[in-house]
Write an enzyme that holds these catalytic residues in place. Structure first.
Site, short mmCIF file in Angstrom:
data_model
loop_
_atom_site.label_atom_id
_atom_site.label_comp_id
_atom_site.label_asym_id
_atom_site.label_seq_id
_atom_site.Cartn_x
_atom_site.Cartn_y
_atom_site.Cartn_z
N HIS A 279 -3.17 6.79 2.78
CA HIS A 279 -3.63 5.52 2.23
C HIS A 279 -4.93 5.15 2.97
O HIS A 279 -5.04 5.36 4.17
CB HIS A 279 -2.57 4.43 2.44
CG HIS A 279 -3.11 3.09 2.12
ND1 HIS A 279 -3.57 2.77 0.87
CD2 HIS A 279 -3.34 1.99 2.90
CE1 HIS A 279 -4.03 1.54 0.88
NE2 HIS A 279 -3.91 1.04 2.09
N ASN B 5 -10.02 -0.14 -0.37
CA ASN B 5 -8.55 -0.09 -0.32
C ASN B 5 -8.01 -0.61 -1.65
O ASN B 5 -8.19 -1.79 -1.97
CB ASN B 5 -8.09 -0.95 0.86
CG ASN B 5 -6.59 -0.99 1.03
OD1 ASN B 5 -5.84 -0.55 0.16
ND2 ASN B 5 -6.13 -1.54 2.14
N CYS C 283 0.81 -1.23 0.00
CA CYS C 283 0.00 0.00 0.00
C CYS C 283 0.84 1.27 0.00
O CYS C 283 0.33 2.35 -0.32
CB CYS C 283 -0.94 0.00 1.19
SG CYS C 283 -1.98 -1.48 1.23
O1 UT7 Z 1 -3.75 -1.54 3.77
C1 UT7 Z 1 -3.01 -1.73 4.95
C2 UT7 Z 1 -3.26 -3.06 5.54
N1 UT7 Z 1 -4.60 -3.21 6.04
C3 UT7 Z 1 -4.79 -3.38 7.35
O2 UT7 Z 1 -3.88 -3.30 8.12
C4 UT7 Z 1 -6.21 -3.67 7.80
C5 UT7 Z 1 -6.37 -3.25 9.21
N2 UT7 Z 1 -7.48 -3.91 9.86
C6 UT7 Z 1 -8.80 -3.64 9.65
O3 UT7 Z 1 -9.14 -2.84 8.82
C7 UT7 Z 1 -9.81 -4.34 10.54
O4 UT7 Z 1 -9.12 -5.07 11.53
C8 UT7 Z 1 -10.79 -5.26 9.79
C9 UT7 Z 1 -11.78 -4.44 8.98
C10 UT7 Z 1 -10.05 -6.23 8.89
C11 UT7 Z 1 -11.62 -6.07 10.79
O5 UT7 Z 1 -12.30 -5.20 11.70
P1 UT7 Z 1 -12.24 -5.44 13.28
O6 UT7 Z 1 -13.07 -4.40 13.91
O7 UT7 Z 1 -10.79 -5.49 13.67
O8 UT7 Z 1 -12.97 -6.80 13.45
P2 UT7 Z 1 -12.42 -8.19 14.04
O9 UT7 Z 1 -11.41 -8.81 13.12
O10 UT7 Z 1 -11.99 -7.96 15.44
O11 UT7 Z 1 -13.72 -9.09 14.02
C12 UT7 Z 1 -14.84 -8.81 14.83
C13 UT7 Z 1 -15.96 -9.79 14.52
C14 UT7 Z 1 -15.52 -11.25 14.52
O12 UT7 Z 1 -16.55 -12.01 15.07
P3 UT7 Z 1 -16.46 -12.50 16.62
O13 UT7 Z 1 -15.19 -13.30 16.73
O14 UT7 Z 1 -16.44 -11.25 17.44
O15 UT7 Z 1 -17.70 -13.32 16.77
C15 UT7 Z 1 -15.42 -11.59 13.05
O16 UT7 Z 1 -15.64 -12.96 12.77
O17 UT7 Z 1 -16.51 -9.55 13.22
C16 UT7 Z 1 -16.53 -10.76 12.46
N3 UT7 Z 1 -16.31 -10.43 11.05
C17 UT7 Z 1 -17.31 -10.13 10.20
N4 UT7 Z 1 -18.64 -10.07 10.35
C18 UT7 Z 1 -19.38 -9.71 9.29
C19 UT7 Z 1 -15.13 -10.33 10.39
N5 UT7 Z 1 -15.35 -9.96 9.12
C20 UT7 Z 1 -16.70 -9.84 8.97
C21 UT7 Z 1 -17.52 -9.47 7.89
N6 UT7 Z 1 -18.86 -9.42 8.11
N7 UT7 Z 1 -17.04 -9.16 6.66
#
Ligand code: UT7
Length: 328
Positions: A255, A285, A113
């Site tokens: 970014h 992204n 990125c």
């Molecule tokens: O470009 C540079 C590199 N990119 C990054 O570094 C990305 C940085 N990270 C992020 O943008 C976020 O961490 C994400 C958008 C990827 C994820 O968001 P989050 O708030 O960190 O969510 P999480 O991974 O902690 O997941 C929370 C919950 C989980 O369920 P449980 O375990 O709480 O029951 C996931 O299974 O949300 C669930 N989940 C989803 N639910 C619906 C994960 N993805 C989805 C989804 N739809 N697409």
């Protein structure tokens, strides 16, 4: 030191729009989850016959048109991408041929990125050193081809597109005050494409069955905090180097990985979100192409005008992070 500047910008995104509602038709997710966790409503998806170089051609032609230069004026093409047409030859070689930049040398830079700012850094230094006169700095990605559309944590984030800028020694145009690039290879496992390299060649049934050819994000919520801190460090480095304060900056182009990361960055910097240019809602992204697309849109919609102080910043897989301060 030679004054190196930007004399033209261009960008291109494919016409096809994929909304969160489209995704929720085939994946266990929802528009509400995606929008509140990321700020994304939709992304663009390249035509199945298009390669990354095709998207880049459109962006480059628009940049050359704005700059008033022809393909034969270009002597350097640097492409930031993690989704080149092929790994050999380099994606930039295909692009050079399609653009008919017959006098140019071309190569790729892999910095995920942060790719565009890494390319900008290389071009700035090569022009300052007298090795080249006119560079086409471009970043393009077809992320929709390398994500696993069954992996809901990551596929919802990405989109396709390309952005470009013409860089040259000039008394006019936007002045690149400085560029700053950084890496930390120990963080490489957090965002990677495990398959297709020397570690897993030849590509096998087994590696494909394991999905090693897809982009993987490991503990993405941990890279969240790292991203905020690296963005802030990179921004502070660029303004400090040039004797400015963050308050002096008129437009920040970060970014766009996640709206909440950018809000965290703005809060830590003490900058109002009004100064931060956003495209994430409509494009998601687009890895290396996110920054130049936003830059071009900000130039064309009048957000960036002569005299404005513009700060580019990025963070991505590698790990990589970077910034550039530009006096428009
Ligand atoms: O470009 C540079 C590199 N990119 C990054 O570094 C990305 C940085 N990270 C992020 O943008 C976020 O961490 C994400 C958008 C990827 C994820 O968001 P989050 O708030 O960190 O969510 P999480 O991974 O902690 O997941 C929370 C919950 C989980 O369920 P449980 O375990 O709480 O029951 C996931 O299974 O949300 C669930 N989940 C989803 N639910 C619906 C994960 N993805 C989805 C989804 N739809 N697409």
């Amino acid at each position: 030191m030679k004054r190196v500047g930007i004399i033209g910008t261009g960008s291109y995104v494919p016409e096809k729009v994929m909304t969160n509602f489209d995704i929720q038709k085939f994946l266990d997710t929802s528009d509400e989850w995606i929008y509140t966790r990321t700020g994304i409503k939709e992304r663009r998806i390249a035509d199945k016959d298009a390669a990354t170089s095709d998207l880049c051609v459109e962006a480059c032609n628009r940049a050359m048109e704005m700059a008033g230069v022809k393909p034969d004026d270009i002597d350097l093409v640097i492409l930031g991408t993690i989704t080149p047409d092929t790994h050999c030859p380099a994606g930039a070689n295909w692009l050079e041929a399609k653009l008919k930049c017959r006098k140019a040398v071309s190569f790729d830079v892999t910095a995920a990125c942060s790719g565009f700012i890494f390319c900008l850094h290389v071009a700035e230094k090569m022009i300052q050193a007298g090795a080249n006169k006119m560079a086409l700095v471009v970043a393009g990605e077809i992320m929709s081809r390398v994500v696993n559309w069954q992996e809901r944590e990551s596929c919802i984030l990405w989109g396709d597109g390309a952005g470009a800028a013409i860089i040259t020694e000039t008394d006019k145009g936007a002045h690149i005050l400085s560029t700053h690039i950084h890496t930390d290879g120990t963080g490489g496992e957090t965002l990677l494409m495990p398959g297709g390299g020397s570690k897993t060649t030849p590509i096998s049934h087994e590696s494909v069955d394991k999905g090693l050819h897809f982009l993987k994000m490991i503990e993405a919520n941990k890279s969240f905090k790292v991203a905020v801190n690296r963005f802030v460090e990179a921004c502070e480095e660029a303004v400090k180097k040039n004797g400015y304060k963050i308050d002096d900056v008129d437009v920040i182009i970060p970014h766009q990985a996640n709206l909440r990361i950018i809000q965290g960055m703005a809060k830590k910097l003490g900058t109002p979100m009004e100064k931060v240019y956003m495209t994430i809602e409509k494009y998601g992204n687009i890895s290396s192409a996110t920054v130049p697309i936003a830059l071009d849109e900000a130039v064309r919609d009048g957000t960036i005008t002569k005299g404005k102080l513009v700060l580019l910043t990025a963070f991505g897989g590698g790990l990589t992070w970077a910034s550039s301060l530009i006096k428009w």
